[in-house]
Design an enzyme around this catalytic site. Structure first.
Site, short mmCIF file in Angstrom:
data_model
loop_
_atom_site.label_atom_id
_atom_site.label_comp_id
_atom_site.label_asym_id
_atom_site.label_seq_id
_atom_site.Cartn_x
_atom_site.Cartn_y
_atom_site.Cartn_z
N TYR A 1 15.73 20.07 -54.79
CA TYR A 1 16.32 19.74 -54.39
C TYR A 1 17.33 18.38 -55.02
CZ TYR A 1 17.28 15.02 -51.41
OH TYR A 1 17.83 13.88 -50.95
N ALA B 1 20.20 20.63 -56.29
CA ALA B 1 21.50 20.85 -55.88
C ALA B 1 22.45 19.46 -55.83
CB ALA B 1 21.16 21.43 -54.17
N ASP C 1 24.76 24.07 -37.71
CA ASP C 1 23.53 23.96 -38.78
C ASP C 1 24.37 23.55 -40.05
OD1 ASP C 1 21.89 24.99 -40.55
OD2 ASP C 1 21.10 26.60 -39.19
N ALA D 1 23.93 13.18 -38.35
CA ALA D 1 23.47 11.58 -38.00
C ALA D 1 23.04 11.03 -36.63
CB ALA D 1 25.29 11.14 -37.88
N SER D 2 22.21 11.86 -36.42
CA SER D 2 21.67 11.47 -35.50
C SER D 2 20.35 11.02 -35.79
CB SER D 2 21.06 13.34 -34.48
OG SER D 2 20.05 13.21 -35.62
N ARG D 3 19.93 10.79 -36.79
CA ARG D 3 18.85 9.78 -37.56
C ARG D 3 18.91 8.99 -39.04
NH1 ARG D 3 15.25 13.42 -40.39
NH2 ARG D 3 16.36 15.26 -40.74
#
Length: 251
Positions: free
Chosen positions: A156, A159, A60, A10-12
């Site tokens: 992608y 998944a 991570d 949630a940093s960006r």
């Protein structure tokens, strides 16, 4: 009692927008980030300006061995900051883009995508279940690419499709605890995802807009509030659903 939401990655981008949207609705937020500590601190500062409590932790999301230590760190933080042993909502948002056609996909690329987008979601949720309140909410982030196929996104999207199925099973198995689980599947959004292709490539942006019913690509502000609203008590009867937020892309 104020609700506490944990949002991974949630940093960006969408994670950041979701965190801010929740704070605007009166919630407290815990965010994780992988490497961008400065951006995480900026999100924390924005939320604190709203008068909400917030914390940021490095995690991570593709490293399962890190989850148990993280859970203990989280348990301590909940007690020290909120005098609680639990939190209310989990948003599994962390992710990255890595494109390659099926014939060129390496095992490392495949494993990297699956570890973050599926295996990480599965085992992080498993690890945190004892800390989630009965009656809580889980939102797993998928992608419009599970419905619309574009060359290069096979690993992608596969998944993400696995996560959509996982969400249904989570809803079934956690229903006895009153925990509702849903999937939000954004369409193409102007963020730095995938190198910022949708945001920065004018031709690509125009092409996506041309295949979207509302005539433009999405913005973080189109998605974050949807996730935040799913966590509200008014949305308590929405469960085991895939909710696409794409402006009608590809219809």
């Amino acid at each position: 009692m104020t609700k506490i939401t944990l949002i991974t990655g949630a940093s960006r981008g969408l994670g950041r927008n979701t965190a801010l949207s929740i704070a605007r609705r009166g919630g407290d937020v815990i965010i994780t980030y992988q490497s961008r500590a400065d951006e995480a601190k900026a999100v924390v500062a924005e939320i604190e300006k709203m008068g909400r409590k917030t914390l940021a932790f490095r995690l991570d999301s593709g490293n399962v061995s890190a989850f148990a230590p993280f859970a203990e760190q989280l348990r301590t933080a909940l007690h020290e900051t909120w005098s609680r042993d639990t939190f209310d909502h989990l948003v599994n948002n962390a992710g990255h883009g890595d494109t390659a056609r099926i014939g060129e996909t390496t095992e490392a690329q495949f494993d990297g995508l699956v570890n973050v987008h599926f295996k990480g979601v599965y085992f992080l949720t498993q690890t945190l279940l004892p800390l989630i309140v009965n009656g809580g909410r889980i939102v797993n982030i998928s992608s419009g690419l599970t419905r619309m196929a574009f060359p290069g996104y096979a690993a992608y999207a596969s998944a993400k499709a696995a996560v959509e199925t996982l969400s249904v099973y989570m809803a079934k198995e956690l229903g006895s605890r009153g925990i509702a689980v849903n999937t939000v599947a954004p369409g193409a959004i102007e963020t730095d995802f995938g190198g910022g292709a949708v945001r920065d490539n004018a031709d690509f942006n125009k092409a996506i807009a041309g295949m979207t019913a509302l005539g433009r690509v999405g913005l973080p502000d189109d998605v974050g509030p949807v996730i935040a609203n799913l966590l509200l008590e008014d949305s308590r009867w929405i469960n085991a659903q895939r909710i696409e937020v794409s402006g009608g892309q590809g219809i």
